[in-house]
Design an enzyme around this catalytic site. Structure first.
Site, short mmCIF file in Angstrom:
data_model
loop_
_atom_site.label_atom_id
_atom_site.label_comp_id
_atom_site.label_asym_id
_atom_site.label_seq_id
_atom_site.Cartn_x
_atom_site.Cartn_y
_atom_site.Cartn_z
N THR A 1 0.80 -1.22 0.00
CA THR A 1 0.00 0.00 0.00
C THR A 1 0.84 1.28 0.00
O THR A 1 0.30 2.38 -0.03
CB THR A 1 -0.95 0.03 1.22
OG1 THR A 1 -0.17 0.04 2.41
CG2 THR A 1 -1.87 -1.18 1.22
N ARG B 1 1.58 -4.36 6.69
CA ARG B 1 1.65 -4.50 8.15
C ARG B 1 0.26 -4.76 8.73
O ARG B 1 -0.76 -4.33 8.16
CB ARG B 1 2.25 -3.24 8.77
CG ARG B 1 3.66 -2.95 8.31
CD ARG B 1 4.32 -1.86 9.10
NE ARG B 1 3.46 -0.72 9.37
CZ ARG B 1 3.86 0.39 9.96
NH1 ARG B 1 5.11 0.49 10.36
NH2 ARG B 1 3.03 1.39 10.17
N HIS C 1 16.88 13.25 -1.81
CA HIS C 1 15.66 12.45 -1.83
C HIS C 1 14.52 13.22 -1.18
O HIS C 1 14.73 14.23 -0.51
CB HIS C 1 15.86 11.13 -1.08
CG HIS C 1 16.56 10.08 -1.88
ND1 HIS C 1 17.94 10.02 -1.98
CD2 HIS C 1 16.09 9.05 -2.63
CE1 HIS C 1 18.28 9.00 -2.75
NE2 HIS C 1 17.18 8.40 -3.16
N LYS D 1 12.07 10.03 3.22
CA LYS D 1 13.09 8.99 3.31
C LYS D 1 13.72 8.98 4.70
O LYS D 1 14.08 10.03 5.23
CB LYS D 1 14.18 9.20 2.24
CG LYS D 1 15.18 8.04 2.17
CD LYS D 1 16.01 8.09 0.89
CE LYS D 1 17.03 6.97 0.84
NZ LYS D 1 16.38 5.63 0.84
#
Length: 273
Positions: A17, A42, A161, A165
């Site tokens: 997801t 999860r 990034h 992150k």
């Protein structure tokens, strides 16, 4: 577990997801030779029990599951871009069930890397800090450049990034440093500099420096600079979409199809070794 050499390749996606998970599912659905066989997330995910392609307004018949055994049932290969602790749990399940594993997760400890290597005696694993075909070509270019520029050039690696992150420097930046260090006969652990502040003194020419930028929605930019007297060589890769990682992951899954065990890298997948 049947071999992935028969088609279609039955692919399970971990972290299904998340941003990368969605990209991987879309990539699988867009192929002629792969099918979605499992979708893991999860236990606290609100998507548990929902159809894995609901975000696309489609019905796949594959439900998002937190149960590794049911999620991997019938899968030939799991593609995993999650967190180290999640990947290690997935690794144990894949090893037990005979499912091949493509690992794009970064941030592993040395002990975890050793565990992955040990598991590869039983199942085929492809692990790379970056699945992008372009990045892996750049790694080959860096090896060539470093060998030629091993004297009189300071080496610095800059990466950027998105704000979400969680690890720094990126696994790709570290891999670039490892490739460059190995090419010039240095140990990255001994020569890496990860931060500079205050009066740092003159630059030690034997070091390889890293700089990290985080912000916005940057997918991933990496530049390695070889800075000499009177010239500077920069080798840069910029990702504008995670699609390149998804396509590289599927190439890796296909590569593993004919292999029962072993630990491989993207250089093996792309024939760059």
């Amino acid at each position: 577990m049947s071999d992935m050499s028969d088609t279609p390749h039955r692919i399970a996606i971990a972290g299904c997801t998340g941003r990368m998970g969605h990209m991987l599912i879309e990539a699988v659905l867009a192929t002629d030779d792969c099918t979605l066989a499992g979708a893991l997330d999860r236990a606290d995910s609100p998507a548990i029990g929902q159809d894995a392609t609901a975000f696309l307004g489609r019905v796949s018949g594959v439900a998002v599951s937190a149960d590794l055994r049911s999620g991997l049932q019938g899968a030939h290969c799991l593609i995993d871009f999650t967190r180290p602790e999640g990947t290690m749990a997935h690794l144990a399940a894949c090893r037990e069930l005979g499912v091949k594993l493509v690992i794009g997760t970064t941030g592993f400890s040395e002990a975890q890397k050793a565990e992955i290597a040990a598991a590869s005696k039983d199942i085929a694993i492809m692990m790379a800090p970056n699945m992008s075909v372009g990045v892996n070509v750049v790694l080959k270019l860096l090896e060539t450049a470093a060998k030629a520029l091993n004297q009189g050039y300071d080496i610095e690696i800059v990466e950027a990034h998105h704000r979400h992150k969680v690890d720094a420097p990126s696994g790709t930046a570290l891999k670039m440093g490892e490739v460059v260090a190995a090419a010039i006969g240095r140990d990255l652990k001994a020569c890496a500099v990860y931060g500079r502040e205050g009066v740092t003194g003159e630059r030690d020419p034997s070091t390889i420096g890293f700089a990290t930028v985080r912000g916005g929605d940057v997918v991933g930019d990496h530049t390695v600079m070889f800075m000499g007297t009177g010239e500077r060589i920069e080798i840069t890769h910029k990702s504008s979409s995670r699609a390149t990682y998804a396509q590289g992951s599927l190439r890796a899954a296909r590569f593993l199809a004919g292999r029962s065990n072993g630990l491989f890298g993207m250089d093996d997948v792309l024939g760059l070794g």
